[in-house]
Design a protein around this motif. Structure first.
Motif, short mmCIF file in Angstrom:
data_model
loop_
_atom_site.label_atom_id
_atom_site.label_comp_id
_atom_site.label_asym_id
_atom_site.label_seq_id
_atom_site.Cartn_x
_atom_site.Cartn_y
_atom_site.Cartn_z
N LEU A 275 0.97 -1.18 0.07
CA LEU A 275 0.01 -0.02 -0.11
C LEU A 275 1.05 1.16 -0.10
O LEU A 275 0.55 2.22 -0.53
N ARG A 276 2.06 1.12 0.60
CA ARG A 276 2.87 2.35 0.79
C ARG A 276 3.46 2.55 -0.57
O ARG A 276 3.63 3.86 -1.05
N ALA A 277 3.94 1.53 -1.03
CA ALA A 277 4.44 1.68 -2.53
C ALA A 277 3.61 2.24 -3.45
O ALA A 277 3.98 3.17 -4.30
N VAL A 278 2.25 1.74 -3.65
CA VAL A 278 1.24 2.24 -4.40
C VAL A 278 1.26 3.73 -4.30
O VAL A 278 1.09 4.60 -5.24
N HIS A 279 1.00 4.18 -3.06
CA HIS A 279 0.76 5.58 -2.64
C HIS A 279 2.08 6.38 -3.24
O HIS A 279 1.87 7.38 -3.64
N ALA A 280 3.32 6.03 -2.86
CA ALA A 280 4.42 6.75 -2.93
C ALA A 280 4.75 6.75 -4.54
O ALA A 280 5.35 7.92 -4.94
N HIS A 281 4.37 5.80 -5.41
CA HIS A 281 5.05 5.66 -6.70
C HIS A 281 4.23 5.79 -7.67
O HIS A 281 4.06 5.55 -8.76
N ARG A 282 2.88 6.08 -7.31
CA ARG A 282 1.89 6.11 -8.36
C ARG A 282 1.81 4.75 -9.03
O ARG A 282 1.49 4.70 -10.51
N VAL A 283 1.83 3.70 -8.36
CA VAL A 283 1.55 2.39 -9.21
C VAL A 283 0.28 2.09 -9.73
O VAL A 283 -0.52 2.54 -9.11
#
Length: 550
Positions: A275-283
């Motif tokens: 979830l953090r990665a999707v949020h941070a990198h606009r996955v």
């Protein structure tokens, strides 16, 4: 290469009643000529536009930082490393290179560089035990291993080792003085590119030989169908939750490079990190396992992160049921969820796929057979080839099928017949529209999350204990993991061996994903006249009986 399909095939299902073969109705992707000296690395990089795309090639998402490399830097570092591997480490075409390391920014560069010089990449699960690693090394005889300080102690002492975080390896990535003139590597498309480790139902590891054209065919198919999955609103960013030592991780990495999309690798794979990665990198795209689909659909953590960039979630590694897909869609109505292409290690991770959003609406199906492949549904008892709607074992033939098992002609012959058909061991059927449905596994592997656990290996360990008279291991359904290994144990007379003691005994000898997680004590284990454990009877018994009565 699969032969051209006959003209007398059903235009809906792709089934030919004259030979019992199913064909993909789409034309196969264009492939480079067989005679062209080409590696999968050079092929994937050749598909990039010139100049290379400006977006990051790889981002390594950690809890504290997110280092990244661009496509120009990736190409430069691959070139530098390839030169140093040959001139400094003397790695030559055909040399097997063992890799024992967790996901990191260096691994993709190392893979591509090794493939480009004709070395055979041999990645292993870093959670493997020293005994498992010793067996793998003896099976494939690598000339050198790449690892890090933490996992190096697991390797046999005789094996030359390079640490991925060392100053030496870092220097290999930097352009320096011109390397000594080296002869051009004479590549053949049919050279081995990869050896992947797979545990069969016999419980011992086998090494699958994957060739460069196996991978080229898979990547070519994805490249040809890229428009079906185009994302028009901004950069294409995919989050990588699959281990890079797995065949699916291996080819998805190569696919991402070939398509010029940004890949986000993860230090640790859990729900909050995703979830953090999707949020941070606009996955925009995530390949996950069904347990993670369930977590995304139910967890309260989801509301704490901005997931508005997400467009698609591909579920793989195990069956995605309609109920779970609908539960996910109810929470994320703007996100398409689909079953990631079905495949086996022996088919380079490719066998059937859903081509575009419309095919994803056929829930329960893994899609249609991949272009260029042929399939048969064979009655396991009679050998009869079966038409649509009839269940049997899925057989596959085509350019993605492995070369064989290294050093194991007997296993190769039992899996690949004389005409090149791969016997998958999966119970399947095609419907009237050519969609493939996986019913069950004829092989007895347990699917714990995305890992395969052979019951025979665990049974061998259990039977080695003096307090155990007999044992059988089955897959037991689990909401979080998909399946967990469950042991049925017959104790020796007067033995008071407990469930915890059994679980601990096995856990000390296997990788964490192989651990026994549930135990039932019984007085007998059902077996056939030939002595084969009747696992399905045990599964039915486990599901129908309260635990206190087992």
């Amino acid at each position: 290469m699969a032969a051209a399909p006959p003209s007398s095939i059903d235009p809906r299902s792709g089934f030919c009643s004259t030979n019992g073969v199913y064909y993909r109705l789409h034309s196969p992707p264009p492939l480079p000529p067989d005679s062209l000296p080409l590696s999968i690395a050079s092929y994937a990089l050749s598909l990039l536009p010139c100049p290379p795309p400006p977006n990051p090639a790889i981002i390594f998402s950690t809890s504290s930082s997110s280092p990244s490399i661009t496509f120009p830097l990736l190409i430069s570092q691959v070139s530098s490393l390839a030169s140093e591997l040959r001139s400094h480490l003397r790695i030559s075409k055909g040399d097997v290179v063992y890799i024992l390391a967790p996901t990191s920014l260096e691994i993709p560069i190392l893979y591509i560089a090794l493939l480009s010089i004709g070395a055979v990449v041999c990645p292993s699960n870093p959670l493997s035990t020293p005994d498992e690693i010793a067996h793998q090394v003896s099976l494939t005889n690598p000339s050198v291993a790449f690892t890090n300080a933490y996992f190096a102690a697991k390797l046999p002492s005789h094996l030359a080792t390079v640490h991925l975080k060392s100053p030496l390896f870092r220097s290999f990535l930097e352009p320096g003085a011109p390397a000594p003139s080296l002869p051009t590597v004479e590549m053949s498309q049919y050279d081995p590119g990869d050896i992947l480790y797979s545990s069969g139902t016999t419980g011992r590891v086998k090494g699958l030989i994957i060739t460069h054209p196996n991978f080229i065919t898979v990547i070519a198919a994805y490249y040809a169908s890229r428009e079906a999955w185009s994302l028009e609103d901004g950069p294409y960013v995919t989050l990588f939750t699959i281990p890079l030592f797995h065949v699916f991780g291996f080819f998805v990495l190569l696919r991402s490079v070939a398509l010029g999309v940004t890949t986000v690798l993860m230090e640790k794979v859990d729900l909050e990190a995703i979830l953090r990665a999707v949020h941070a990198h606009r996955v925009k795209v995530i390949p996950v396992s069904p347990p993670l689909v369930l977590a995304l659909a139910k967890s309260d953590l989801v509301s704490k992160f901005d997931l508005s960039s997400l467009r698609r979630v591909g579920s793989g590694g195990a069956h995605l049921g309609r109920e779970l897909a609908e539960l996910f869609t109810a929470r994320f109505p703007s996100v398409a969820i689909y079953q990631v292409s079905y495949g086996l290690m022996e088919s380079t991770g490719s066998a059937a796929s859903q081509l575009g959003p419309e095919e994803c609406l056929v829930f329960e199906s893994v899609g249609r057979i991949s272009a260029g492949l042929e399939a048969k549904i064979v009655d396991p008892a009679t050998g009869e080839v079966l038409p649509p709607g009839r269940q049997g074992e899925l057989w596959l033939r085509g350019p993605v099928i492995m070369k064989g098992y290294i050093g194991d002609d007997e296993a190769t012959a039992s899996t690949l017949d004389s005409e090149g058909w791969l016997k998958t061991g999966d119970l399947c059927y095609f419907d009237q529209d050519g969609f493939l449905f996986i019913v069950d596994r004829l092989k007895e592997l347990i699917k714990y999350k995305a890992y395969q656990v052979p019951p025979a290996e665990l049974e061998k360990i259990l039977l080695s204990h003096p307090k155990i008279a007999d044992a059988a291991v089955i897959p037991y359904p689990n909401e979080e993991a998909g399946q967990i290994p469950m042991a049925f144990v017959i104790r020796r007379p007067q033995s008071t061996f407990t469930e915890k003691q059994i679980i601990d005994f096995v856990a000390k000898q296997v990788s964490p994903y192989k651990k026994i997680r549930r135990v039932a004590f019984v007085s007998s284990i059902p077996k056939s006249a030939a002595g084969k454990i009747l696992r399905r009877e045990l599964v039915k018994y486990a599901l129908s009986s309260p635990r206190s009565k087992l």
